[in-house]
Scaffold this active site. Structure first.
Site, short mmCIF file in Angstrom:
data_model
loop_
_atom_site.label_atom_id
_atom_site.label_comp_id
_atom_site.label_asym_id
_atom_site.label_seq_id
_atom_site.Cartn_x
_atom_site.Cartn_y
_atom_site.Cartn_z
N HIS A 1 -10.53 -5.08 10.51
CA HIS A 1 -11.09 -4.85 9.18
C HIS A 1 -12.39 -4.06 9.22
O HIS A 1 -13.14 -4.09 8.26
CB HIS A 1 -11.33 -6.19 8.46
CG HIS A 1 -10.07 -6.87 8.05
ND1 HIS A 1 -9.24 -7.50 8.95
CD2 HIS A 1 -9.48 -7.01 6.84
CE1 HIS A 1 -8.19 -8.00 8.29
NE2 HIS A 1 -8.32 -7.72 7.02
N GLU B 1 0.80 -1.23 0.00
CA GLU B 1 0.00 0.00 0.00
C GLU B 1 0.82 1.27 0.00
O GLU B 1 0.53 2.20 -0.74
CB GLU B 1 -0.93 0.04 1.22
CG GLU B 1 -2.28 -0.62 1.02
CD GLU B 1 -2.20 -2.13 1.06
OE1 GLU B 1 -1.12 -2.66 1.36
OE2 GLU B 1 -3.22 -2.77 0.78
#
Lengths: 390, 394
Positions: free
Chosen positions: B193, B124
């Protein structure tokens, strides 16, 4: 004339500089070009290295000299102004490393792209900024290259993406610029610089991976000045062969104090990239005379003897000067004239930078967005509404 | 297709409804039932939206001819913008050959190829930096985070490289980039998450932060975000991807955009202003339907954009209703609701309030896994109803 010639020879004999192969010359004029022997680069995952016999013209030499001297004097003036508290905050000076910025620019075009970290004043200059705008940015005035909004670490010009304060972040950005070059098919390339300290950053390895995978036209350049702030390379890196750290990316280790070495290596890397072979990595072995920043005297983690030794034996401006004088490419007086002219330019710029007014308060909230409608910005309290124009 | 009058009691009932037979990627059957029930409340034009949740007064627009799921609206928005401007491209994990982790980019790689739809390695920080650099050099990237939880790895690039650059360069260097992906809780994906990043990103000047609810929102706002010359954080919601909505005729145009920075009053009301965003717009509309039967008329405002917050629309509503309730999935402290309350306090609407504003938020804990715990970590319709009633002191 003959006296001059013998003076030059004497100077030549005194210095233990690079051996110069001198081409034909007249006594009446200066030599228009000469071939020089430069240090061979160490190579990694490459079959050949950049040339060791390189040609430099008189004009090129004078230009490199002037630019390096300008950067040198500009940084020393910044040091002065900082000590007078006219420049504040961060100020990371580049003196000692001039051959890197000048040599790289000599190996690419202004239409190529470049990004570096916070030690950026030299690159802002080689990429087209004027001394005046750079110094006025350091002093935070409206005539600054970023109108006083950015400061030392956030200067931008065309195809120069700063000036970046977060160590390592500029490397993925530079690879992104390379992606844009590839996408647009414009045969341009992107040079991303980082230091020996940043070289251990994870995001740099992530970038190596994507650049190699996608064969981006990216040159990654590690300016190894031996110290990441106060930490020497031996204390921070398990492997100090920074030119090999790209692993599958071919690499060069280059004498960063020799502007011709840097230029040749950059040209070599640029050819590699432009031919679609993917990224290349260069390690420039260089040195900074100042500490990490103006708040670091720079002698707690290295000796004054070491600094003096580099100044005496490897100063990039002196090296170039010796080369030119010993090859009759310029006279002492001519170079002195350049020095005087550079000093004047710096003085004028410093004068501007200290007298130009600060940005007007009306500018405070401008440029939050680009090409956007005017918007209202809350001030420090609910009754203050400020205007932002993009 | 006539609507059935009863709430589906079991999965087989639900499966008999082809118009509802859309399978969101990871939702459990019970969630689909709940969503299906909510969705049926929205379907109009000829459908008798009868359910145990009651009627609602909808502002009817021109006869709509299409229904679209949120994920397809996002897909269409990207497709149209990719076609319109060759500088636009999409990068992220699994966006190309996998058709998108949540199938949002389905078909795009096949249509546009490797150059414009780029699969990245799982890095990322690296690929976000690359996306930002590409934007600086003249392209218009759409950078997808598989979920915004992973954006934390790259948040330096979003804030320090993207958001601040236009200002630091005094307008010289623009960064026309969209960061998009699912935000907030999903179903059963637990603590790492499930975080909502609306407050984190909306805190920072230099960013625009958008949070669509419906398919029309998704399409119009994503197109605006892509056309915007500035960094936009586009917060989607995984549980909404599979929810279908009517698409107005206007929204079916290739030039349909919704302006960033304007909220929408989804339901007019007189007693209380309910301000919300994303998935909770559905919950609030359901709560409003229940309360309407008791004579309480809620004005439900869909923020659409978190930053800049459309405080004028909120204020106008509060000056009408004198009561304010905010509803969000994120945590309470320093959150979206907190900011709305502070802004209302500082403005003209404060004097119109008959009661302190109320925030309905996620519970202030990391998201647990067990269903009963997860269900009780997020605002439920009954929580919203209860909060509204308490605010109204009824």
């Amino acid at each position: 004339m003959l006296t001059n010639f013998s003076n030059v020879l004497r100077v030549c004999a005194q210095r233990n500089g690079a051996a110069a192969v001198v081409s034909a010359r007249t006594y009446a004029d200066f030599t228009t070009q000469a071939t020089f022997e430069i240090k061979k680069c160490d190579i990694h995952k490459l079959d050949e290295a950049p040339a060791t016999q390189v040609v430099m013209t008189r004009d090129e030499g004078l230009k490199y000299y002037r630019v390096m001297q300008t950067i040198r004097r500009m940084e020393l003036k910044a040091d002065q102004l900082y000590k007078q508290k006219i420049i504040r905050g961060f100020c990371h000076l580049y003196d000692g490393q001039e051959a890197c910025a000048v040599g790289i620019e000599a190996g690419i075009n202004l239409t190529d792209h470049l990004i570096t970290a916070y030690r950026a004043h030299g690159y802002t200059y080689t990429r087209g900024g004027t001394v005046k705008e750079i110094m006025a940015e350091l002093t935070g005035r409206r005539g600054g290259i970023a109108k006083g909004k950015g400061g030392s670490m956030h200067m931008y010009t065309k195809n120069f993406y700063g000036g970046n304060g977060i160590v390592g972040a500029q490397v993925p950005l530079g690879a992104g610029v390379a992606l844009a070059c590839q996408y647009q098919g414009n045969n341009e390339l992107s040079v991303s610089l980082y230091g020996d300290g940043a070289a251990n950053q994870g995001q740099i390895f992530e970038t190596y991976n994507m650049a190699a995978l996608w064969k981006l036209p990216a040159i990654f350049i590690c300016e190894n000045n031996r110290y990441g702030m106060g930490t020497s390379v031996e204390r921070s890196a398990a492997s100090t062969d920074y030119y090999k750290r790209g692993d599958y990316i071919p690499g060069l280790r280059v004498d960063g104090m020799d502007v011709l070495c840097v230029r040749e290596a950059t040209k070599f890397a640029a050819d590699h990239c432009r031919s679609g072979k993917g990224p290349m990595l260069m390690e420039l072995q260089t040195y900074r005379y100042h500490g990490h920043s103006m708040s670091d005297p720079g002698v707690s983690y290295r000796t004054r003897e070491e600094i003096q030794e580099v100044r005496g034996k490897s100063d990039p401006i002196s090296l170039l000067k010796d080369r030119m004088l010993s090859n009759n490419m310029a006279s002492v007086e001519e170079l002195k004239e350049i020095d005087v002219s550079v000093r004047k330019e710096i003085e004028d710029a410093a004068q501007f930078a200290t007298t130009d007014p600060e940005p007007p308060l009306e500018e405070l909230c401008n440029h939050i967005f680009y090409n956007d409608a005017d918007l209202e910005v809350r001030g420090t309290n609910p009754w203050t509404t400020l205007k932002s124009v993009s | 297709m006539t609507a059935s009058a009863s709430l589906p009691n079991c999965i087989s009932d639900w499966l008999k409804r082809p118009d509802l037979r859309i399978v969101p990627a990871f939702s459990l059957p019970e969630d689909r039932l709940n969503m299906a029930a909510s969705v049926r409340c929205f379907l109009r034009s000829g459908k008798n939206a009868v359910s145990t949740l009651g009627q609602r007064g909808f502002h009817k627009s021109a006869p709509a001819s299409a229904q679209m799921m949120v994920r397809d609206a996002l897909n269409q928005a990207m497709d149209e913008e990719l076609e319109r401007d060759e500088r636009v491209f999409l990068l992220g994990e699994e966006v190309a050959q996998y058709d998108g982790a949540y199938k949002v980019s389905r078909g795009l790689w096949k249509k546009y190829g490797d150059k414009r739809i780029i699969d990245t390695p799982i890095t990322e920080m690296g690929f976000t930096g690359i996306a930002v650099g590409a934007a600086m050099a003249g392209l218009r990237p759409i950078c997808e985070f598989m979920t915004f939880n992973f954006s934390m790895q790259a948040i330096d690039q979003v804030i320090n490289s993207a958001a601040k650059t236009c200002y630091m360069s005094a307008g010289r260097q623009s960064v026309p980039i969209v960061f998009r992906g699912p935000n907030g809780a999903s179903a059963g994906v637990a603590a790492q998450h499930s975080q909502c990043f609306a407050a984190w990103y909306a805190h920072c000047p230099g960013l625009k932060v958008v949070s669509p609810w419906s398919a029309e929102d998704a399409k119009g706002l994503l197109k605006s975000a892509i056309r915007d010359d500035n960094p936009v954080v586009f917060l989607e919601n995984e549980l909404m991807y599979g929810v279908p909505f009517e698409m107005s005729e206007e929204s079916q145009s290739k030039d349909f955009t919704i302006p960033i920075g304007k909220a929408k009053v989804e339901r007019q009301g007189t007693h209380v202003t309910v301000v919300t965003h994303s998935r909770y717009v559905s919950h609030c509309l359901d709560a409003a339907a229940v309360l309407a039967k008791e004579g309480i008329e809620c004005e439900v405002i869909n923020l659409r954009t978190i930053r800049p917050l459309d405080v004028e629309t909120i204020e106008a509503s509060v000056m009408k209703t004198s009561h304010l309730v905010t509803v969000e999935g994120g945590w309470p402290q320093f959150g979206v609701g907190a900011e709305i309350c502070a802004m209302v306090m500082e403005g003209p609407a404060f004097n119109f309030l008959d009661a302190p504003a109320t925030r309905v938020t996620g519970v202030d804990i990391p998201m647990p896994y067990a269903k009963i715990l997860e269900d009780n970590s997020l605002p439920q319709i009954k929580d919203i109803i209860a909060s509204i009633k308490k605010t109204l002191n009824v």
